[in-house]
Design a protein around this motif. Sequence first.
Motif, PDB file in Angstrom:
ATOM      1  N   ARG A 150       0.826  -1.205   0.000  1.00 49.65           N
ATOM      2  CA  ARG A 150       0.000   0.000   0.000  1.00 49.65           C
ATOM      3  C   ARG A 150       0.862   1.257   0.000  1.00 49.65           C
ATOM      4  O   ARG A 150       0.572   2.241  -0.698  1.00 49.65           O
ATOM      5  CB  ARG A 150      -0.941  -0.011   1.211  1.00 49.65           C
ATOM      6  CG  ARG A 150      -2.068   1.020   1.116  1.00 49.65           C
ATOM      7  CD  ARG A 150      -2.920   1.035   2.364  1.00 49.65           C
ATOM      8  NE  ARG A 150      -3.834  -0.100   2.402  1.00 49.65           N
ATOM      9  CZ  ARG A 150      -3.736  -1.094   3.279  1.00 49.65           C
ATOM     10  NH1 ARG A 150      -2.747  -1.121   4.161  1.00 49.65           N
ATOM     11  NH2 ARG A 150      -4.604  -2.069   3.266  1.00 49.65           N
ATOM     12  N   ASP A 151       1.947   1.224   0.748  1.00 49.80           N
ATOM     13  CA  ASP A 151       2.850   2.385   0.824  1.00 49.80           C
ATOM     14  C   ASP A 151       3.500   2.683  -0.523  1.00 49.80           C
ATOM     15  O   ASP A 151       3.690   3.848  -0.878  1.00 49.80           O
ATOM     16  CB  ASP A 151       3.942   2.148   1.883  1.00 49.80           C
ATOM     17  CG  ASP A 151       3.397   2.208   3.307  1.00 49.80           C
ATOM     18  OD1 ASP A 151       2.264   2.722   3.468  1.00 49.80           O
ATOM     19  OD2 ASP A 151       4.084   1.729   4.229  1.00 49.80           O
ATOM     20  N   ILE A 152       3.851   1.634  -1.269  1.00 46.10           N
ATOM     21  CA  ILE A 152       4.476   1.842  -2.580  1.00 46.10           C
ATOM     22  C   ILE A 152       3.555   2.653  -3.486  1.00 46.10           C
ATOM     23  O   ILE A 152       3.963   3.632  -4.123  1.00 46.10           O
ATOM     24  CB  ILE A 152       4.833   0.498  -3.242  1.00 46.10           C
ATOM     25  CG1 ILE A 152       5.986  -0.185  -2.500  1.00 46.10           C
ATOM     26  CG2 ILE A 152       5.202   0.696  -4.717  1.00 46.10           C
ATOM     27  CD1 ILE A 152       6.301  -1.580  -2.993  1.00 46.10           C
ATOM     28  N   LEU A 153       2.282   2.275  -3.523  1.00 46.24           N
ATOM     29  CA  LEU A 153       1.348   2.971  -4.402  1.00 46.24           C
ATOM     30  C   LEU A 153       0.956   4.341  -3.865  1.00 46.24           C
ATOM     31  O   LEU A 153       0.851   5.302  -4.619  1.00 46.24           O
ATOM     32  CB  LEU A 153       0.095   2.114  -4.638  1.00 46.24           C
ATOM     33  CG  LEU A 153       0.085   1.423  -6.010  1.00 46.24           C
ATOM     34  CD1 LEU A 153       1.165   0.365  -6.071  1.00 46.24           C
ATOM     35  CD2 LEU A 153      -1.253   0.837  -6.325  1.00 46.24           C
ATOM     36  N   ALA A 168      -1.539 -11.703  -6.527  1.00 48.81           N
ATOM     37  CA  ALA A 168      -0.284 -12.013  -7.223  1.00 48.81           C
ATOM     38  C   ALA A 168       0.828 -11.024  -6.881  1.00 48.81           C
ATOM     39  O   ALA A 168       2.007 -11.302  -7.118  1.00 48.81           O
ATOM     40  CB  ALA A 168      -0.518 -12.022  -8.735  1.00 48.81           C
ATOM     41  N   ALA A 169       0.481  -9.861  -6.320  1.00 48.56           N
ATOM     42  CA  ALA A 169       1.482  -8.832  -6.015  1.00 48.56           C
ATOM     43  C   ALA A 169       2.273  -9.136  -4.749  1.00 48.56           C
ATOM     44  O   ALA A 169       3.258  -8.450  -4.458  1.00 48.56           O
ATOM     45  CB  ALA A 169       0.801  -7.471  -5.872  1.00 48.56           C
ATOM     46  N   GLU A 174       8.964  -2.800  -6.167  1.00 53.01           N
ATOM     47  CA  GLU A 174       8.430  -1.500  -6.574  1.00 53.01           C
ATOM     48  C   GLU A 174       8.430  -1.338  -8.089  1.00 53.01           C
ATOM     49  O   GLU A 174       7.468  -0.828  -8.664  1.00 53.01           O
ATOM     50  CB  GLU A 174       9.262  -0.388  -5.920  1.00 53.01           C
ATOM     51  CG  GLU A 174       8.758   1.003  -6.248  1.00 53.01           C
ATOM     52  CD  GLU A 174       9.552   2.080  -5.539  1.00 53.01           C
ATOM     53  OE1 GLU A 174       9.703   3.164  -6.125  1.00 53.01           O
ATOM     54  OE2 GLU A 174      10.019   1.832  -4.408  1.00 53.01           O
ATOM     55  N   ASN A 175       9.498  -1.773  -8.756  1.00 49.57           N
ATOM     56  CA  ASN A 175       9.583  -1.622 -10.211  1.00 49.57           C
ATOM     57  C   ASN A 175       8.473  -2.378 -10.930  1.00 49.57           C
ATOM     58  O   ASN A 175       7.927  -1.907 -11.936  1.00 49.57           O
ATOM     59  CB  ASN A 175      10.949  -2.103 -10.719  1.00 49.57           C
ATOM     60  CG  ASN A 175      12.070  -1.176 -10.301  1.00 49.57           C
ATOM     61  OD1 ASN A 175      11.829   0.001  -9.995  1.00 49.57           O
ATOM     62  ND2 ASN A 175      13.295  -1.692 -10.265  1.00 49.57           N
ATOM     63  N   ARG A 179       5.619  -0.643 -13.222  1.00 50.39           N
ATOM     64  CA  ARG A 179       5.416  -1.045 -14.615  1.00 50.39           C
ATOM     65  C   ARG A 179       3.932  -1.293 -14.894  1.00 50.39           C
ATOM     66  O   ARG A 179       3.409  -0.899 -15.939  1.00 50.39           O
ATOM     67  CB  ARG A 179       6.231  -2.304 -14.911  1.00 50.39           C
ATOM     68  CG  ARG A 179       6.200  -2.722 -16.381  1.00 50.39           C
ATOM     69  CD  ARG A 179       7.086  -3.933 -16.612  1.00 50.39           C
ATOM     70  NE  ARG A 179       6.628  -5.068 -15.824  1.00 50.39           N
ATOM     71  CZ  ARG A 179       7.332  -6.186 -15.690  1.00 50.39           C
ATOM     72  NH1 ARG A 179       8.525  -6.297 -16.250  1.00 50.39           N
ATOM     73  NH2 ARG A 179       6.858  -7.190 -14.971  1.00 50.39           N
ATOM     74  N   ASP A 180       3.265  -1.942 -13.940  1.00 51.33           N
ATOM     75  CA  ASP A 180       1.826  -2.179 -14.091  1.00 51.33           C
ATOM     76  C   ASP A 180       1.045  -0.878 -14.099  1.00 51.33           C
ATOM     77  O   ASP A 180       0.076  -0.722 -14.853  1.00 51.33           O
ATOM     78  CB  ASP A 180       1.325  -3.085 -12.956  1.00 51.33           C
ATOM     79  CG  ASP A 180       1.373  -4.553 -13.339  1.00 51.33           C
ATOM     80  OD1 ASP A 180       2.186  -4.889 -14.216  1.00 51.33           O
ATOM     81  OD2 ASP A 180       0.610  -5.354 -12.773  1.00 51.33           O
ATOM     82  N   VAL A 181       1.439   0.082 -13.252  1.00 48.74           N
ATOM     83  CA  VAL A 181       0.764   1.386 -13.204  1.00 48.74           C
ATOM     84  C   VAL A 181       0.868   2.085 -14.559  1.00 48.74           C
ATOM     85  O   VAL A 181      -0.117   2.605 -15.097  1.00 48.74           O
ATOM     86  CB  VAL A 181       1.370   2.274 -12.085  1.00 48.74           C
ATOM     87  CG1 VAL A 181       0.885   3.717 -12.230  1.00 48.74           C
ATOM     88  CG2 VAL A 181       0.995   1.728 -10.721  1.00 48.74           C
ATOM     89  N   THR A 182       2.063   2.076 -15.134  1.00 50.28           N
ATOM     90  CA  THR A 182       2.285   2.715 -16.432  1.00 50.28           C
ATOM     91  C   THR A 182       1.439   2.059 -17.515  1.00 50.28           C
ATOM     92  O   THR A 182       0.790   2.728 -18.329  1.00 50.28           O
ATOM     93  CB  THR A 182       3.779   2.626 -16.824  1.00 50.28           C
ATOM     94  OG1 THR A 182       4.555   3.235 -15.787  1.00 50.28           O
ATOM     95  CG2 THR A 182       4.036   3.335 -18.139  1.00 50.28           C
TER      96      THR A 182
END
Length: 484
Positions: A150-153, A168-169, A174-175, A179-182
């Motif tokens: 949660r902190d990463i996002l 699955a996460a 973080e990378n 990548r999924d966010v992009t």
Amino acid sequence: MSEEILINVTPQETRVAVVENGMVQELLIERSQSRGLVGNIYKGKVKRVLPGMQAAFVDIGLERSAFLHASEIVDHQQSDSDDGSDDINRLLHEGQEIIVQVIKDELGSKGARLTTHTTVPSRYLVLMPENSHVGVSQRIEDEQERNRLRDILNEKEQSEEGYIIRTAAEGAGENELRRDVTFLKKLWDRIQTRIKTARCPALIYEDLSIELRIVRDMVASKVEKIRIDSESMYEKTKQFVSEFVPELEPRLEVYQGGRPLFDVYNVEDEIQKALHRQVPLKSGGSLIIDQTEAMTTIDVNTGAFVGHRNLEETIFRTNLEAASALARQLRLRNLGGIIIIDFIDMKEEEHKRQVLRTLEKALEHDHAKTHITEVSTLGLVEMTRKRTRESLERVLCEICPTCYGRGSIKTAQTVCYEIFREITRAARAYEAQKLLVLASQDVVDCLLDEEASSVAELESFIKIPIRFQVETLYAQEQFDVVLM
């Protein structure tokens, strides 16, 4: 626990089998002419608003209008009125264009179920464009890991969109999340462009095909192999895996054996067994599974199993075995909705608790959400299993044209008596020189044998000769009385 995923591909359909410890646990079938709709986003038009149901029917270009409830509308707020009766009228009107997503396929006679809470999934995340919340899958139980993800996002994403962090996460870096966010942002931009240009009704976004969804959604670290029996599908899946799930690439394998893939793993036999009403248990007992429109009922029988000490032990052991077996059958047959289980009556409370615990443990591997109640005073266990697609039986079978889904037909004798009543009605209503009865072989045999004296009495009563003719294409309940 070892797990393998088998993918059988033909031009007409793709079949996926999930095999755990050598046993088939789950089957998914997608036909090229009738792909599932769940996850698809449409630009639709409101056809009809139903204030009494707080719902609307929406035309999204399918044969049947889809169903949208007020609770699934993004701007839904509780009406000022006490009963909320004008909510749906405030939110929607006939002819309005609306962006919707399918959350449940067409099932039986019911149209697809819709929501305006659109979501777009990737490997680790689900994008929620209408929400700024960051949630974490409940299947990730470690609180420290939940907070880390949660902190990463939260730290990196200062935007209006929200995300759900998928199971699955767990353990992802973080990378990988970035990548999924992009990817999701680019995909959503393309969807937005399509929404602006598409004419209503229109398909805006179509979810991945079944084999790619399996790789994206179901594959976990415990999967040892993903075997595909098609070179072209293998290459397509390999390309997808290398881009989105690179750690799975070594486990991907093209099957080139002489025997069909599903034959090697005994999947074809399991498919045939899954269409039978009765499921034999190793102990000699059995499950009787009846699927209806309203619910599925499962009855547990002891059969030949008599135990070694007493009747209570026999019942307890049979119920334990049945609990594990029926959990597998729910996944294998993809049975959903309300499920009523009639275990054999147990007197000891501890036995009841152990059977329930066994059922709960067996359902832990189920990807569909389930909820189980305690054993009722009638000895029944009620449970629900989330249903988003048709059951295996509904995909592979159709209603029997002979019994029309009843599971039984009228006896030849019953049909004979119906024919007698029809003859009496025809003789009273019309003038005829003689009557001809067309019926199936068994019915005609019964009329000329067991019921021969009844036929003679009827001829004497109506004073008209009756002749019989076998129609080989007639089902047992079909007949015609022809005036000549």
